[in-house]
Design a protein around this motif. Sequence first.
Motif, short mmCIF file in Angstrom:
data_model
loop_
_atom_site.label_atom_id
_atom_site.label_comp_id
_atom_site.label_asym_id
_atom_site.label_seq_id
_atom_site.Cartn_x
_atom_site.Cartn_y
_atom_site.Cartn_z
N UNK A 93 -8.91 -31.30 51.77
CA UNK A 93 -9.64 -30.28 51.03
C UNK A 93 -10.45 -30.92 49.90
N UNK A 94 -11.72 -30.66 49.93
CA UNK A 94 -12.60 -31.11 48.86
C UNK A 94 -13.11 -29.88 48.12
N UNK A 95 -12.99 -29.87 46.82
CA UNK A 95 -13.54 -28.77 46.02
C UNK A 95 -14.93 -29.16 45.55
N UNK A 96 -15.86 -28.22 45.66
CA UNK A 96 -17.19 -28.47 45.10
C UNK A 96 -17.19 -27.93 43.67
N UNK A 97 -17.42 -28.79 42.74
CA UNK A 97 -17.48 -28.34 41.35
C UNK A 97 -18.84 -28.70 40.77
N UNK A 98 -19.09 -28.18 39.58
CA UNK A 98 -20.39 -28.44 38.94
C UNK A 98 -20.56 -29.93 38.67
N UNK A 99 -19.42 -30.62 38.49
CA UNK A 99 -19.47 -32.05 38.21
C UNK A 99 -19.43 -32.89 39.49
N UNK A 100 -19.62 -32.25 40.63
CA UNK A 100 -19.58 -32.99 41.89
C UNK A 100 -18.31 -32.68 42.65
N UNK A 101 -18.18 -33.22 43.85
CA UNK A 101 -17.03 -32.90 44.69
C UNK A 101 -15.74 -33.54 44.16
N UNK A 102 -14.63 -32.80 44.29
CA UNK A 102 -13.31 -33.34 43.94
C UNK A 102 -12.49 -33.37 45.22
N UNK A 103 -12.13 -34.56 45.64
CA UNK A 103 -11.32 -34.69 46.85
C UNK A 103 -9.86 -34.54 46.49
N UNK A 104 -9.39 -33.29 46.49
CA UNK A 104 -8.02 -33.03 46.04
C UNK A 104 -7.02 -33.53 47.08
N UNK A 105 -7.33 -33.31 48.36
CA UNK A 105 -6.47 -33.78 49.45
C UNK A 105 -7.38 -34.50 50.43
N UNK A 106 -7.05 -35.77 50.72
CA UNK A 106 -7.98 -36.58 51.51
C UNK A 106 -7.59 -36.76 52.96
N UNK A 107 -6.48 -36.20 53.37
CA UNK A 107 -6.07 -36.40 54.76
C UNK A 107 -4.58 -36.61 54.81
N UNK A 108 -3.88 -35.52 55.09
CA UNK A 108 -2.42 -35.57 55.09
C UNK A 108 -1.95 -35.46 56.54
N UNK A 109 -1.15 -36.42 56.97
CA UNK A 109 -0.52 -36.35 58.28
C UNK A 109 0.98 -36.29 58.05
N UNK A 110 1.58 -35.23 58.51
CA UNK A 110 3.04 -35.19 58.40
C UNK A 110 3.62 -34.20 59.40
N UNK A 111 4.90 -34.38 59.71
CA UNK A 111 5.60 -33.42 60.56
C UNK A 111 6.91 -33.08 59.88
N UNK A 112 7.35 -31.84 60.10
CA UNK A 112 8.62 -31.39 59.54
C UNK A 112 9.43 -30.78 60.68
N UNK A 113 10.67 -31.20 60.78
CA UNK A 113 11.53 -30.68 61.86
C UNK A 113 12.13 -29.34 61.43
N UNK A 114 12.44 -28.48 62.43
CA UNK A 114 13.09 -27.20 62.10
C UNK A 114 14.40 -27.45 61.35
N UNK A 115 14.64 -26.67 60.32
CA UNK A 115 15.89 -26.78 59.58
C UNK A 115 15.93 -27.94 58.60
N UNK A 116 14.83 -28.62 58.44
CA UNK A 116 14.79 -29.75 57.53
C UNK A 116 14.47 -29.27 56.11
N UNK A 117 15.02 -29.95 55.12
CA UNK A 117 14.59 -29.73 53.74
C UNK A 117 13.74 -30.93 53.36
N UNK A 118 12.45 -30.66 53.19
CA UNK A 118 11.52 -31.76 52.93
C UNK A 118 11.13 -31.76 51.46
N UNK A 119 11.29 -32.90 50.83
CA UNK A 119 10.87 -33.04 49.44
C UNK A 119 9.48 -33.65 49.40
#
Lengths: 251, 260
Positions: free
Chosen positions: B11-37
Amino acid sequence: MSHLFSDTALIFGRYLRQALDSKVGVVFGLLQPMFYLIFFGPLLRDVPLGGEGDSWQTLVPGLLIQLGLFSAAFAGFGILLEKQVGVIERMRVTPVSRLALLLGRALKDVVLLLVQSLLLVLVAVALGLRAPVLGVVVGFLFVGLLTISLASLSYALAMRVDGPQGFAPVISTVNMPAMLLSGILLPMALAPGWLDAVSRCVPFRYLVDAVRAAYVGDFGWDTVGVGALVGLALCAVSMTVGTRVFRKAGA
Amino acid sequence: MPVISTAGLARTFQTKRGPVEAVRGIDLTVRPGEILGFLGPNGAGKTTTLRMLTTLLAPTGGAATVAGCDLARDPEGVRRKIGYVAQSGGTDPSVSVREELVTQGRMYRLGKAEAAARAEELAADLGLSELLDRKCGALSGGQRRRLDIAMGLTHRPVVLFLDEPTTGLDPGSRAELWDLIRRLRDGQGMTVFLTTHYLDEAEALADRLVVVDRGTVVAEGTAAALKAQYGGSPEATLQDAFIAITGRRTAEPDTAPIAV
Ligand SMILES: Nc1ncnc2c1ncn2[C@@H]1O[C@H](COP(=O)(O)OP(=O)(O)OP(=O)(O)O)[C@@H](O)[C@H]1O
Ligand SMILES: [Mg+2]
């Protein structure tokens, strides 16, 4: 779709309860038009206003539209506060219908505006207004149409802006000229040609003219008919804009 | 089958000061019943990731499925199955606790009586029974946090997203919340995706940790594995590992490009 009705009822109930809890709000919105009615209305009694009917039949329809214009246009303020405390996101994360989030709120505004309009008309009657009952009812229908349109636009704007500083100035800047140009206090029949021409570009003018016609028992196509068309078109555009904004994920 | 999987979520936010790349590419998996921190320094992109996974924010790149529903194609389906407790809560200070809980139930399409009963039940679970008829604005910070969590549990979600759920809780309430989260997982097999800045909490509660920094995943594994891999010594703490992973955090230039 199947949940639209129950979701709308849920949202409507929540915000109507909140609005009625603060009785101040109901009365406060009425103050300005009441002042005009009581302190300004009597001045017009013997002034030639260029229309049919007496001065009350000219002023009261204008005040009704003014009430709608101001109360409904500021409706979005509530959402600004709710955005700040996270209520909007919390609701948007549930399956609740996006359209219901808008409709429920806007219908609450319609009900409130109708109650306020009724109070205004009752006071006007006490002061000397005489108008056909059907005309008064048609006037309320126009207030309802105007309210749902403007409230939707107002909610849509509030969803898009960052805070009150981006909201209030826009509404005030639009509302003031819109009010003057729609001939709310004095009919545009008194206007010079250029002003009359400008005012024909303001949709609210047709609503004011329609309600004034209804108040003197004229339900013709060229007055009430045109007003209804303009009102319905305004409503269609506003609801489309509002629905779009509410459907889209948060900014 | 993972219950959450993301590929290049960005996710990139477009702001008046230019783009902010808040999230650049997240790859993850979570199994059922898992508690993920889900850990990371301030501004790493944790909340932004959660807001995307909960349908509140449209990703500008990548894809994800949550609880069997595609995020882009079936956001409705995702919403029915998840609960979300935002970092800053989501209750109206002028509304009563009971009304908020009942309204939440109704928005998840419980019937009137069902929603009222569920409100009582949740209040009992989170120690709010005495407070049901108080305005939300008249709760203490910790009480309000427990209410936020109750709101997220209303419909017994398959996946629960918690953004810093224990910030502002006293040690007793925190321990109770840990217990509740474990009970939900053990009893209902609920998957819990939570962010926290408390490493002791992450270690005690989470089965697995994912560390993000500047919008990407920089490490993942169990607390023990992270300590062994990044901590440098066998008796290293999670804190040591965390600092080794994310480094400095001093005098780092902001990720936002400077407008000239
Ligand atoms: N609406 C927005 N517009 C512009 N930038 C944003 C917006 N929301 C977040 N950001 C930026 O994106 C980055 C990530 O923010 P995010 O809230 O996801 O961080 P976080 O990991 O949750 O941090 P914290 O631990 O402080 O809660 C930050 O640099 C933040 O300033
Ligand atoms: Mg955050």
